[in-house]
Write an enzyme that holds these catalytic residues in place. Structure first.
Site, PDB file in Angstrom:
ATOM      1  N   VAL A  83       0.841  -1.170  -0.335  1.00 43.72           N
ATOM      2  CA  VAL A  83      -0.320   0.052   0.049  1.00 43.72           C
ATOM      3  C   VAL A  83       1.101   1.052   0.218  1.00 43.72           C
ATOM      4  O   VAL A  83       1.914   1.193   0.595  1.00 43.72           O
ATOM      5  CB  VAL A  83      -1.129   0.590   1.297  1.00 43.72           C
ATOM      6  N   LYS A  84       0.674   2.391  -0.970  1.00 42.80           N
ATOM      7  CA  LYS A  84       0.991   3.287  -0.650  1.00 42.80           C
ATOM      8  C   LYS A  84       0.641   5.003  -0.557  1.00 42.80           C
ATOM      9  O   LYS A  84       0.120   4.788  -0.786  1.00 42.80           O
ATOM     10  CB  LYS A  84       1.686   3.779  -2.391  1.00 42.80           C
TER      11      LYS A  84
END
Ligand code: E4P
Length: 232
Positions: A83-84
């Site tokens: 997850v960025k």
């Protein structure tokens, strides 16, 4: 050093995977906006079917709960989703929550070594300083890579530096020499890295010399035996 491709374009990802050099993929909302016909989830699913390496999926929420909600959703798509999360106060809290839930993360939009240090402390697995965007404003982006790599190594932080916003092959060489664990490159930079005028010229010259030699042998065999022979 691991090489990721910085794109949401499936054909580009397949091409680099076929070269045997693909270690992962980074996407962001701007890269997704260049694709058409599929939802972000569908694109991510397809990418995760091509590579088992880390695939970054970026949240767009700016509040902690929203980031966590989006991130949990992405994490269900595949085991290799990272997850960025953007660097911000809310982003740090979200990173800490993802770490406690065992969800892998990539902290994006890092422009100083201190931001990277904070992200690593909060629990980010990947730290993404943007080299090209710093160069664009007349600052040496590679200094942040060098400093952050040193900080991670000196303090044995549980995070990897991912050189992002790479604009040219020189950035890749410099990031590698700086000890960056990963670099994420646009498709065009992968292509530029393959070619050199002397390599291309050399291939053409070898081919021409080979054809010339073969032709001479064929002519000789034809004269000697009185019949055309297939000489390799
Ligand atoms: C990294 O993960 C980002 O997607 C990317 O490298 C940004 O690059 P840009 O500055 O060329 O948009």
């Amino acid at each position: 050093m691991k090489l990721f491709i910085d794109t949401a374009d499936i054909d580009e990802i397949r091409t680099i995977a076929s070269w045997g050099v693909l270690d992962g993929v980074t996407t962001n909302p701007s890269l997704f906006a260049k694709t058409s016909g599929q939802t972000y989830d569908e694109v991510l699913q397809e990418i995760c079917g091509i590579t088992s390496g880390p695939v970054s999926a970026e949240v767009v929420a700016e509040d902690v709960d929203g980031m966590v909600r989006e991130g949990r959703h992405f994490a269900k798509i595949a085991d290799n989703i990272y997850v960025k999360v953007p660097m911000s106060v809310e982003g740090l809290e979200a990173l800490a929550r993802f770490r406690s839930e065992g969800i892998k993360t990539n902290c994006t939009l890092i422009f100083t070594a201190n931001q990277g240090l904070l992200a690593a402390k909060a629990g980010a697995n990947l730290l993404s300083p943007f080299v090209g965007r710093l160069d664009d404003i007349n600052q040496d982006g590679m200094i942040v890579i060098r400093d952050l790599v040193s900080i991670v190594e000196i303090h044995e932080l549980d995070a990897e530096v991912l050189a992002a916003s790479i604009r040219n092959p020189l950035h890749v060489t410099q990031a590698a020499l700086a000890g960056s664990h990963i670099a994420t490159l646009p498709f065009s930079v992968f292509q530029q890295m393959v070619h050199h005028p002397l390599t291309d010229k050399g291939i053409a010259q070898f081919r021409a010399d080979w054809d010339k030699a073969r032709k001479a042998l064929e002519q000789k065999a034809g004269t000697a035996a009185g019949a055309p022979g297939a000489v390799r």
